[in-house]
Write an enzyme that holds these catalytic residues in place. Structure first.
Site, PDB file in Angstrom:
ATOM      1  N   LEU A 247      -4.779  -0.095   6.994  1.00 33.88           N
ATOM      2  CA  LEU A 247      -3.681   0.813   7.268  1.00 33.88           C
ATOM      3  C   LEU A 247      -4.205   2.236   7.114  1.00 33.88           C
ATOM      4  O   LEU A 247      -5.041   2.501   6.249  1.00 33.88           O
ATOM      5  CB  LEU A 247      -2.512   0.586   6.297  1.00 33.88           C
ATOM      6  N   ASP A 248      -3.717   3.150   7.948  1.00 36.24           N
ATOM      7  CA  ASP A 248      -4.153   4.537   7.866  1.00 36.24           C
ATOM      8  C   ASP A 248      -3.827   5.138   6.498  1.00 36.24           C
ATOM      9  O   ASP A 248      -3.001   4.609   5.749  1.00 36.24           O
ATOM     10  CB  ASP A 248      -3.487   5.367   8.971  1.00 36.24           C
ATOM     11  N   PHE A 249      -4.442   6.266   6.208  1.00 37.43           N
ATOM     12  CA  PHE A 249      -4.321   6.923   4.907  1.00 37.43           C
ATOM     13  C   PHE A 249      -2.864   7.147   4.515  1.00 37.43           C
ATOM     14  O   PHE A 249      -2.470   6.902   3.373  1.00 37.43           O
ATOM     15  CB  PHE A 249      -5.079   8.255   4.950  1.00 37.43           C
TER      16      PHE A 249
ATOM     17  N   THR B 199      -0.183   5.668   6.021  1.00 37.25           N
ATOM     18  CA  THR B 199       0.683   4.552   6.392  1.00 37.25           C
ATOM     19  C   THR B 199       0.970   3.710   5.159  1.00 37.25           C
ATOM     20  O   THR B 199       0.082   3.447   4.350  1.00 37.25           O
ATOM     21  CB  THR B 199       0.029   3.683   7.483  1.00 37.25           C
TER      22      THR B 199
ATOM     23  N   LYS C 175       0.838  -1.203   0.000  1.00 29.67           N
ATOM     24  CA  LYS C 175       0.000   0.000   0.000  1.00 29.67           C
ATOM     25  C   LYS C 175       0.870   1.249   0.000  1.00 29.67           C
ATOM     26  O   LYS C 175       1.732   1.417   0.860  1.00 29.67           O
ATOM     27  CB  LYS C 175      -0.902   0.016   1.232  1.00 29.67           C
TER      28      LYS C 175
END
Length: 349
Positions: free
Chosen positions: A125-127, A129, A91
């Site tokens: 996962l955070d935006f 991360t 990601k």
């Protein structure tokens, strides 16, 4: 032939799945395995009256079905379940782990090929991360891998601004409470210092929302970059940002083991759907990765990537790639391409 431990585990897993299908499985579990949605979402759909079995609408997920039952969702037949599969996705930063966003930010399906857009992310996962995100077509497997009781370690590389002493790190290693929320023990190691930043390696098993940033923030560190490098036995390795690759079925089965496979209701005996059956890229024995399916961003291919065949440009056939290492080799029979290096031998009389 004496059966090995590995053969026994495979037989046990297959026997358990076959028995469950024969005597009936919970309807939500069957829907989740089809890849249509997660088990929890399936229960919501059932309670909303969107699911029917043999023409009768269900209103409770406490219903068992077998392979002979006809299941419909919103009036359409349930897609045929394929075997349990798992992908690794690197990601990139600036991507939301969601199917849609009211604010119009880039979301996970935007970064995936068309045939992989319906995969379920394992956790999120955070935006901002980066790093490893597991994707699966099996809602049951997604649920099991997300449970803290599974005990799989999630490891991160963290860049954080500020200073922290050993006693403070020991607090995080032992587990600590921040703003009334209890966070479990973390594995923390300081790698190196870079200007005003420090690079750390952090391992955790629970994965609460923004856990790494919250805990390190309570210790006086401001996280400015977060990269997940592993999830249980699966490693990010050298998978490039935006690339997605599939785990071999044999490796997935061995890493899950009989217990987790049974809990997830994993099915390794089913076939593949027609739209994905033709995507059989070369797979790696080490855990994990095959050739990349798609990049999240279009970028200039690097020379090293061209030589290794990892760029997004069309790949040459393996025979042509191999022969390019020796320009003086004679072309194969029927080839119209002459060797780059002219022969020095004179004409025959």
């Amino acid at each position: 032939m004496v059966p090995t431990d590995q053969t026994k585990r495979r037989a046990q897993t297959g026997k358990g799945a076959e028995t469950a299908r024969k005597h009936g499985e919970r309807i939500a579990k069957v829907i989740a395995r089809s890849g249509l949605c997660s088990r929890r979402t399936a229960e919501v759909w059932i309670e909303a009256g969107r699911v029917a079995v043999n023409g009768k609408t269900l209103h409770t997920p406490a219903h068992l079905v077998t392979s002979s039952d006809r299941i419909e969702v919103d009036g359409a037949p349930l897609p045929q379940a394929e075997r349990t599969r798992l992908w690794l996705f690197h990601k990139p930063k600036g991507l939301l782990t969601a199917a849609r966003d009211p604010e119009g930010r880039p979301v996970l399906p935007d970064a995936l090929p068309d045939e992989l857009k319906t995969l379920h992310p394992v956790g999120r996962l955070d935006f901002n991360t980066e790093g490893l995100l597991l994707l699966t077509n099996d809602g049951g497997l997604k649920r099991v891998l997300e449970l803290p009781s599974t005990g799989w370690l999630r490891r991160y590389r963290v860049r954080a601004f500020g200073d922290v002493d050993l006693p403070a790190l020991d607090r995080a290693r032992a587990g600590m409470t921040v703003d009334g929320v209890r966070y479990g023990p973390m594995e923390i190691a300081v790698e190196r210092r870079q200007g005003g930043n420090q690079w750390l390696t952090v391992g955790l098993r629970e994965g609460k929302n923004r856990e790494v940033k919250v805990v390190l923030g309570a210790l006086g560190l401001q996280v400015n970059r977060l990269i997940r490098v592993s999830y249980g036995p699966f490693q990010l390795g050298d998978l490039a940002s935006g690339d997605v690759s599939e785990v071999r079925a044999r490796i997935l089965k061995d890493q899950l083991g009989a217990k987790l496979a049974e809990q997830a209701g994993a099915d390794f005996d089913a076939g593949l759907r027609a739209e994905t059956n033709n995507r059989r890229g070369k797979q790696s024995e080490a855990g994990a990765a095959t050739q990349p399916s798609k990049r999240a961003k279009t970028r200039e291919p690097k020379a090293k990537q061209d030589a290794g065949g990892r760029s997004s440009t069309p790949r040459r056939p393996a025979r042509a790639r191999k022969s390019s290492r020796n320009d003086t080799r004679k072309p194969s029979k029927g080839s119209s391409t002459p060797p780059d290096r002219p022969r020095t031998r004179g004409k025959r009389r």
